[in-house]
Scaffold this motif. Sequence first.
Motif: not given
Length: 344
Positions: A45, A68, A124, A127-128, A131, A156-157, A339
């Motif tokens: 990330s 992460y 994938t 965290v993305n 968030t 990613g996000v 990702k």
Amino acid sequence: MNTEGLVEVVLPGKVEPEGLEIRHGAVPAAGAGQVVIRMEATGVSFAEQQMRRGRYYDQPPFPFVPGYDLVGTVQATGEGVDPHLAGTRVAALVKVGGWASHVRVDAADVVPVPDGIGAAEAETLVVNGITAWQMLHRKARVRAGQTVVVHGANGGVGSVLVQLARAAGAQVIGTASPRHHDALRERGVVPVDYRADDLAARIRVVAPREGVHAVFDHVGGRGIVDSWRLLAPGGTLVSYGSAATRDAEGSKQWPVLKLLGRVWLWNALPNRRRALFFNVWAGRALAKNRFRSRLRADLTQVFAALQRGEVSAQIAAQLPLARAAEALRLAESGTVAGKVVLNP
């Protein structure tokens, strides 16, 4: 008797990706309230890109194992943990420690991955996905018919954000380099070239006259002022990073503090707009149980959206843990969509 050994990637200090080290050891045992996860997928990330430069604002002292988040199968359960968890696939958000073949975490921090979702696919969206979901639904509270701007709409996000926003019925304007524009159009996004000199003016051409309901900005730097000016009355600016300063020297706290200062000032002005700096870890120190229940609820929603086909899992590449340096280089190159995933 478990004969497997632990393999982990260590970030020894401020190094180029090739300076990452591989370390071998004993697989950790699960303590009370803990589980040991046999990692199946972890990812690269933006945080690791900042950490290797010593620029992530609350990274631990070197050396440490980055990573992460991860997805894997529970291999062992500690005292006080439901033994039925063993053998189930789970996801965990850990901030550091994910780039390892076996990871020990608190059982309360794992989120079950539904059957039918592969480990790399799920990875994938950890965290993305959390968030994107929290910024969209908990912070900006985007509703059908509203227009939002997503900077880095292919990132990613950003790529998860545009899909979740479209699923919520919002109109989306996404900034990205021209090579990603066709893919964005296929997702129902109005693309704008992020390198244009007059980026804000170009966005205004396609935005509603009164402004947009929300802007999601991971770039920070000077452009954040333009993001603020795009908002309609009642609109929300969600800042969630300072990518513009990734390669800068000097204090790693300063870009974030400057952003926070700006956000505080804007919120103090009587202008019916609001700005906030999103940190996925906010609230964990003060209310751990509330933090965990939200995280579990939100990631479960993201996985459900994946199962409904509202969100796709974009895997840019899969590489073995031993090739973490290559994976980090690839992620930093900006040439891939989705990702970069590491497998054991």
